[in-house]
Design a protein around this motif. Structure first.
Motif, mmCIF file in Angstrom:
data_model
loop_
_atom_site.group_PDB
_atom_site.id
_atom_site.type_symbol
_atom_site.label_atom_id
_atom_site.label_comp_id
_atom_site.label_asym_id
_atom_site.label_seq_id
_atom_site.Cartn_x
_atom_site.Cartn_y
_atom_site.Cartn_z
ATOM 1 N N GLN A 28 0.905 -1.218 0.026
ATOM 2 C CA GLN A 28 0.090 -0.014 -0.070
ATOM 3 C C GLN A 28 0.832 1.281 -0.112
ATOM 4 O O GLN A 28 1.861 1.395 0.757
ATOM 5 C CB GLN A 28 -0.832 0.118 1.183
ATOM 6 N N TYR A 29 0.670 2.394 -0.926
ATOM 7 C CA TYR A 29 1.201 3.471 -0.651
ATOM 8 C C TYR A 29 0.423 4.701 -0.906
ATOM 9 O O TYR A 29 -0.887 4.885 -1.312
ATOM 10 C CB TYR A 29 2.450 3.617 -1.687
ATOM 11 N N ARG A 30 1.034 5.948 -0.447
ATOM 12 C CA ARG A 30 0.097 7.202 -0.519
ATOM 13 C C ARG A 30 1.050 8.172 -0.985
ATOM 14 O O ARG A 30 2.325 8.305 -0.475
ATOM 15 C CB ARG A 30 -0.240 7.493 0.779
ATOM 16 N N THR A 34 -3.415 11.182 -2.270
ATOM 17 C CA THR A 34 -3.702 9.994 -3.132
ATOM 18 C C THR A 34 -2.931 8.674 -2.814
ATOM 19 O O THR A 34 -1.872 8.632 -2.407
ATOM 20 C CB THR A 34 -3.132 10.144 -4.742
ATOM 21 N N GLY A 35 -3.729 7.703 -2.784
ATOM 22 C CA GLY A 35 -3.285 6.257 -2.401
ATOM 23 C C GLY A 35 -3.555 5.132 -3.305
ATOM 24 O O GLY A 35 -4.708 5.359 -3.999
ATOM 25 N N ARG A 53 4.174 7.660 1.927
ATOM 26 C CA ARG A 53 3.992 6.805 2.860
ATOM 27 C C ARG A 53 3.827 5.456 2.124
ATOM 28 O O ARG A 53 3.345 5.267 1.119
ATOM 29 C CB ARG A 53 2.527 6.983 3.836
ATOM 30 N N GLN A 54 4.692 4.416 2.681
ATOM 31 C CA GLN A 54 4.686 3.087 1.853
ATOM 32 C C GLN A 54 4.464 2.357 2.970
ATOM 33 O O GLN A 54 5.316 2.038 4.104
ATOM 34 C CB GLN A 54 5.784 2.961 1.255
ATOM 35 N N LEU A 55 3.758 1.137 2.903
ATOM 36 C CA LEU A 55 3.713 -0.032 3.826
ATOM 37 C C LEU A 55 4.135 -1.280 3.196
ATOM 38 O O LEU A 55 3.418 -1.727 2.109
ATOM 39 C CB LEU A 55 2.062 -0.001 4.669
ATOM 40 N N LEU A 56 5.171 -1.893 3.608
ATOM 41 C CA LEU A 56 5.536 -2.931 2.840
ATOM 42 C C LEU A 56 5.671 -4.231 3.634
ATOM 43 O O LEU A 56 5.902 -4.280 4.954
ATOM 44 C CB LEU A 56 7.227 -2.783 2.645
ATOM 45 N N PRO A 57 4.895 -5.108 3.223
ATOM 46 C CA PRO A 57 4.605 -6.350 3.960
ATOM 47 C C PRO A 57 5.930 -7.631 3.798
ATOM 48 O O PRO A 57 6.881 -7.082 3.001
ATOM 49 C CB PRO A 57 3.407 -7.303 3.052
#
Length: 71
Positions: A28-30, A34-35, A53-57
């Protein structure tokens, strides 16, 4: 690639752009307000004067290329 979940939050990149290419998995990124979700073979660019912003699993694989704004 990280072996755990990682959250990346940065202010706007003023001096460079980053081109992000998702190779394996999704994240997920923003960019500003905008995301979206980056899936395999998905390309997006950060650094357009917006916070990032970036959520890396775990086990997500990404290639990032940093390009100076002057270029």
């Amino acid at each position: 690639t990280y072996n755990r979940r990682v959250l990346v939050e940065t202010p706007a990149f003023r001096d460079f752009f980053c081109v992000h290419f998702s190779a394996n998995g999704n994240c997920q990124y923003r960019l500003g307000r905008t995301g979206s979700r980056a899936d395999p073979d998905h390309l997006y660019v950060s650094g357009a004067d917006a916070p990032f912003r970036q959520l890396l699993p775990p086990h997500y694989t990404q290639l990032t290329i940093k390009i100076p704004r002057r270029a």
